[in-house]
Design an enzyme around this catalytic site. Structure first.
Site, PDB file in Angstrom:
ATOM      1  N   HIS A  62       0.821  -1.214   0.000  1.00  0.00           N
ATOM      2  CA  HIS A  62       0.000   0.000   0.000  1.00  0.00           C
ATOM      3  C   HIS A  62       0.861   1.273   0.000  1.00  0.00           C
ATOM      4  O   HIS A  62       2.037   1.254   0.350  1.00  0.00           O
ATOM      5  CB  HIS A  62      -0.926   0.012   1.222  1.00  0.00           C
ATOM      6  CG  HIS A  62      -0.168   0.020   2.515  1.00  0.00           C
ATOM      7  ND1 HIS A  62       0.396   1.152   3.053  1.00  0.00           N
ATOM      8  CD2 HIS A  62       0.142  -0.985   3.365  1.00  0.00           C
ATOM      9  CE1 HIS A  62       1.011   0.859   4.179  1.00  0.00           C
ATOM     10  NE2 HIS A  62       0.869  -0.457   4.386  1.00  0.00           N
ATOM     11  N   ASN A  86       2.341   5.779   8.949  1.00  0.00           N
ATOM     12  CA  ASN A  86       3.727   5.650   8.475  1.00  0.00           C
ATOM     13  C   ASN A  86       4.496   6.934   8.761  1.00  0.00           C
ATOM     14  O   ASN A  86       5.626   6.905   9.267  1.00  0.00           O
ATOM     15  CB  ASN A  86       3.803   5.404   6.959  1.00  0.00           C
ATOM     16  CG  ASN A  86       3.332   4.053   6.505  1.00  0.00           C
ATOM     17  OD1 ASN A  86       2.768   3.939   5.409  1.00  0.00           O
ATOM     18  ND2 ASN A  86       3.549   3.003   7.278  1.00  0.00           N
ATOM     19  N   GLN A 104       1.374   0.131  12.898  1.00  0.00           N
ATOM     20  CA  GLN A 104       0.000   0.134  12.398  1.00  0.00           C
ATOM     21  C   GLN A 104      -0.745  -1.148  12.698  1.00  0.00           C
ATOM     22  O   GLN A 104      -1.901  -1.099  13.112  1.00  0.00           O
ATOM     23  CB  GLN A 104      -0.025   0.361  10.879  1.00  0.00           C
ATOM     24  CG  GLN A 104       0.284   1.784  10.502  1.00  0.00           C
ATOM     25  CD  GLN A 104       0.094   2.015   9.030  1.00  0.00           C
ATOM     26  OE1 GLN A 104      -0.977   2.430   8.611  1.00  0.00           O
ATOM     27  NE2 GLN A 104       1.127   1.765   8.254  1.00  0.00           N
ATOM     28  N   ARG A 143      -5.903   1.365   3.679  1.00  0.00           N
ATOM     29  CA  ARG A 143      -4.669   1.756   2.981  1.00  0.00           C
ATOM     30  C   ARG A 143      -4.377   0.846   1.793  1.00  0.00           C
ATOM     31  O   ARG A 143      -3.888   1.299   0.764  1.00  0.00           O
ATOM     32  CB  ARG A 143      -3.490   1.809   3.951  1.00  0.00           C
ATOM     33  CG  ARG A 143      -3.165   0.518   4.684  1.00  0.00           C
ATOM     34  CD  ARG A 143      -2.193   0.818   5.817  1.00  0.00           C
ATOM     35  NE  ARG A 143      -1.695  -0.345   6.518  1.00  0.00           N
ATOM     36  CZ  ARG A 143      -2.173  -0.827   7.639  1.00  0.00           C
ATOM     37  NH1 ARG A 143      -3.246  -0.263   8.207  1.00  0.00           N
ATOM     38  NH2 ARG A 143      -1.609  -1.870   8.226  1.00  0.00           N
ATOM     39  N   GLU A 192      -2.651  -7.008   7.596  1.00  0.00           N
ATOM     40  CA  GLU A 192      -1.360  -6.967   8.292  1.00  0.00           C
ATOM     41  C   GLU A 192      -1.482  -7.713   9.613  1.00  0.00           C
ATOM     42  O   GLU A 192      -2.589  -7.963  10.107  1.00  0.00           O
ATOM     43  CB  GLU A 192      -0.947  -5.509   8.522  1.00  0.00           C
ATOM     44  CG  GLU A 192       0.402  -5.298   9.175  1.00  0.00           C
ATOM     45  CD  GLU A 192       1.572  -5.908   8.421  1.00  0.00           C
ATOM     46  OE1 GLU A 192       1.772  -7.140   8.548  1.00  0.00           O
ATOM     47  OE2 GLU A 192       2.293  -5.159   7.740  1.00  0.00           O
ATOM     48  N   HIS A 226       0.389  -5.634   2.649  1.00  0.00           N
ATOM     49  CA  HIS A 226       1.240  -4.995   3.648  1.00  0.00           C
ATOM     50  C   HIS A 226       2.623  -5.636   3.694  1.00  0.00           C
ATOM     51  O   HIS A 226       2.804  -6.773   3.244  1.00  0.00           O
ATOM     52  CB  HIS A 226       0.570  -5.100   5.023  1.00  0.00           C
ATOM     53  CG  HIS A 226      -0.867  -4.684   4.985  1.00  0.00           C
ATOM     54  ND1 HIS A 226      -1.265  -3.375   5.087  1.00  0.00           N
ATOM     55  CD2 HIS A 226      -2.007  -5.411   4.807  1.00  0.00           C
ATOM     56  CE1 HIS A 226      -2.590  -3.312   4.982  1.00  0.00           C
ATOM     57  NE2 HIS A 226      -3.053  -4.523   4.814  1.00  0.00           N
TER      58      HIS A 226
END
Length: 173
Positions: free
Chosen positions: A7, A13, A19, A56, A80, A140
């Protein structure tokens, strides 16, 4: 062929946050990265896109799909790693000892283990790996690393190359 794209850049970030499954949106830079990746891939034959449902990744896949107009399938297995109690913390605030303990004892932090992530990601990959279609996975960095380890026949803790925001990599020829 199976391609993989991480992404675009997110606000988390930018802030240096862990995250995990936090649903942080793309920044303006992240949207530009996705558009640049879309341009790079516009003449690449892609039959189907699989994406993490986290915003994302799903937004990045939508931007890339502008030139293809093909099905995008969201799959929970492409999320993720769940970082549990570490979600939203700054990477810089975690000590080396905390990081090592998190890796060894993730359930203590209500997080998903590397093995859990690996098993979840590989379960997804086994459903597509023997296809004759050209597939794009948008997900991710943690997912990239686990799938890369699987494809290369490595262990779940072995080193593999990283993937940058909106970088395109071949996962399987």
């Amino acid at each position: 062929m199976i391609l993989f794209v991480r992404h675009g850049q997110t606000y988390a970030n930018l802030e240096g946050l862990i995250q995990g499954q936090l649903d942080s949106p793309l920044t303006e830079e992240g949207l530009m990265q996705a558009k640049t990746t879309a341009e790079k891939l516009k003449n690449t034959k892609i039959d189907i896109i699989y994406t993490s449902p986290l915003i994302r990744a799903s937004k990045t896949s939508e931007v890339i799909n502008v030139y293809h107009n093909i099905p995008i399938i969201q799959d929970e297995r492409l999320k993720e790693q769940n970082a549990g109690d570490a979600t939203g913390r700054k990477y810089s605030d975690a000590t080396k000892e905390e990081t090592e303990d998190f890796i060894k004892n993730p359930h203590k932090y209500h997080a998903e283990s590397f093995k859990d992530l690996y098993d979840r990601n590989v379960d997804f990959f086994k459903t597509i790996e023997n296809t004759d279609k050209n597939i794009l996975i948008v997900s991710h960095s943690g997912v990239w690393k686990m799938l890369r380890r699987y494809v290369l026949g490595l262990g779940i803790y072995d080193d593999v190359e990283t993937i940058e925001n909106c970088e395109v990599k071949v996962l399987k020829e």
